[in-house]
Scaffold this active site. Structure first.
Site, PDB file in Angstrom:
ATOM      1  N   ASP A   1      17.349  12.278  -7.125  1.00  0.00           N
ATOM      2  CA  ASP A   1      16.551  12.928  -6.079  1.00  0.00           C
ATOM      3  C   ASP A   1      15.606  11.935  -5.395  1.00  0.00           C
ATOM      4  O   ASP A   1      14.514  12.292  -4.976  1.00  0.00           O
ATOM      5  CB  ASP A   1      15.731  14.106  -6.640  1.00  0.00           C
ATOM      6  CG  ASP A   1      16.618  15.250  -7.104  1.00  0.00           C
ATOM      7  OD1 ASP A   1      17.406  15.739  -6.289  1.00  0.00           O
ATOM      8  OD2 ASP A   1      16.517  15.630  -8.281  1.00  0.00           O
TER       9      ASP A   1
ATOM     10  N   HIS B   1      22.693  15.475  -1.987  1.00  0.00           N
ATOM     11  CA  HIS B   1      22.216  14.573  -0.945  1.00  0.00           C
ATOM     12  C   HIS B   1      22.002  15.360   0.343  1.00  0.00           C
ATOM     13  O   HIS B   1      22.919  16.028   0.829  1.00  0.00           O
ATOM     14  CB  HIS B   1      23.216  13.438  -0.722  1.00  0.00           C
ATOM     15  CG  HIS B   1      23.368  12.538  -1.907  1.00  0.00           C
ATOM     16  ND1 HIS B   1      24.406  11.655  -2.054  1.00  0.00           N
ATOM     17  CD2 HIS B   1      22.593  12.386  -3.004  1.00  0.00           C
ATOM     18  CE1 HIS B   1      24.264  10.996  -3.193  1.00  0.00           C
ATOM     19  NE2 HIS B   1      23.170  11.428  -3.782  1.00  0.00           N
TER      20      HIS B   1
END
Length: 437
Positions: free
Chosen positions: A12, A40
């Site tokens: 992340d 993503h």
């Protein structure tokens, strides 16, 4: 040229936006490990897109995007992503899938969820996307490779073996309802037809491309602290996240990575279980999480938040072999007051300079902080490094000093043009990523 974009922390970190930006100069982008547990987020003129199996370059039609042999491919999820993109007028016609990648079956997701439930309070924080059992089956030689879906003569026997092994666990370990071979055969027939135009021999393709001086970008998933071998085990993923593994997972094991960009947020965030030395208290974390929208892209689980951990990130940079650092989400720190950066650990009052991947040891560590002045100015419109407030630059340069690797990129917003490239060799800055699609 072979370039790798990889995470330095728990995942992340904002790798998707970096791959999307840097792929403007690439010919091929290859996901080399993981599966649909990736999350993503890409912001373009066409909107906001959350990708899971697809490489973050799919919004650039001139780039060939590849799912490499090191991946476990959730075919259902992949096809659903393609359908979702098509609804927005995006046709990733240059998407390719390695015939040597593993198949992540729907039952792998069920096994993943069942194991997390069995673990109860000892859960690892799995995304329940089937990654662990799918990779486990690859190691056990009990799953199917993508290319085998198209060998109609051998497929029935191979599927029978796969289903038999799955049912051993479904029934005897988890007390579930066994799979029917006919249902799995029907599933394979349905997905095979749609997948077939995308399946290629990736090794041959990339070998020829590199021989012709093509630019190939390896896209990493998660981060160094989640690597199966060098992460905080067992709170890891089930694949190899390091740039050193990229050539193997891409299908070109003889190749050498020429440049590695390590990505980290301007603060620490983590989805899933495990020790987290600089974690904020829940009241502060919840307030910032809501303000910043810090929820997992794949599971929408709330991200755990903390101060920037230079000890953990320095370890990640070393393990990734990063020669350039990208700091993302810098704009989110605007208006949050003084900023702390963890420059070291203490254990029982004694300084600890090096990171450890032992969960038990990490649980005993206390962070030692350096304090930096915050800033209140809106930095989201800055497009040159010297346009950032002095306090912002001091924070970036403090991180660079603690990591010992040049910070080459800083992100001040989610869109493509909100990325500042710092030319560290000359001390000048250039704007990047301003072109649209």
């Amino acid at each position: 040229m072979l370039l790798a974009v990889v995470g330095l922390n728990w995942g992340d970190e904002g790798k998707g936006r970096m791959v999307d930006n840097l792929s403007a100069d690439a010919d091929y982008v290859v996901r080399y490990h993981g599966g649909s547990n990736a999350g993503h987020t890409i912001h373009t003129d066409q909107g906001k897109f959350k990708l899971h199996s697809l490489p973050s370059s799919v919004m650039r039609p001139e780039v060939t995007s590849i799912l490499g042999p090191g991946m476990t491919v959730d075919i259902e999820g992949l096809l659903a992503e393609l359908d979702a993109l098509a609804e927005h007028g995006v046709d990733p016609e240059r998407l390719l899938v390695s015939h040597q990648a593993s198949v992540c079956f729907p039952f792998h997701r069920d096994l993943d969820a069942a194991e997390e439930e069995r673990l109860s309070h000892g859960q690892y924080g799995s995304t329940r996307k089937g990654i662990s059992p799918a990779y486990g089956d690859r190691v056990m030689k009990k799953t199917l490779l993508v290319g085998e879906l198209f060998d109609k003569e051998s497929l029935p026997a191979r599927l029978a073996s796969v289903v038999d092994w799955a049912n051993e666990r479904i029934e005897k370990i988890y007390g579930g309802t066994p799979l029917l071979l006919a249902d799995v055969e029907q599933w394979a027939a349905e997905v095979r037809e749609r997948l077939e135009p995308h399946v290629v021999d990736v090794t041959r393709l990339l070998t020829e491309a590199l021989a012709q001086d093509a630019t190939v970008l390896a896209e990493g998933q998660l981060g160094a602290l989640r690597d199966l071998y060098f992460g905080i085990y067992p709170f890891t993923t089930s694949s190899n996240c390091l740039a050193g593994h990229a050539p193997v997972g891409m299908g070109i094991p003889w190749a050498k990575v020429d440049r590695t960009v390590g990505v980290t947020k301007a603060f620490s965030s983590c989805v899933g279980a495990g020790p987290f030395v600089t974690e904020f208290d829940e009241e502060r974390a919840d307030r910032l999480r809501r303000q910043w929208g810090e929820y997992g892209s794949t599971t929408n689980r709330p991200r755990r938040l903390g101060a920037f951990d230079a000890v953990a990130t320095r370890y990640g940079a070393r393990m990734q072999g990063a020669d350039a650092i990208a700091i993302t989400n810098l704009d989110q720190l605007t208006g949050t007051g003084e900023l702390q950066v963890c420059s070291g650990y203490e254990r029982d009052g004694r300084p600890v300079a090096e990171f450890t991947t032992s969960p038990a040891e990490l649980a005993r560590m206390k962070p030692v902080y350096e304090t930096f002045a915050g800033w209140d100015e809106d930095i989201s419109g800055a497009r040159r490094y010297d346009e950032l407030p002095r306090a912002t630059r001091a924070y970036v340069e403090g991180i660079q000093r603690l990591l010992g690797v040049p910070v080459r990129y800083v992100s001040v917003g989610s869109h493509r043009d909100a990325l500042i490239e710092i030319e560290t060799e000359t001390g000048t800055e250039t704007e990047t990523g301003t072109e649209g699609n």
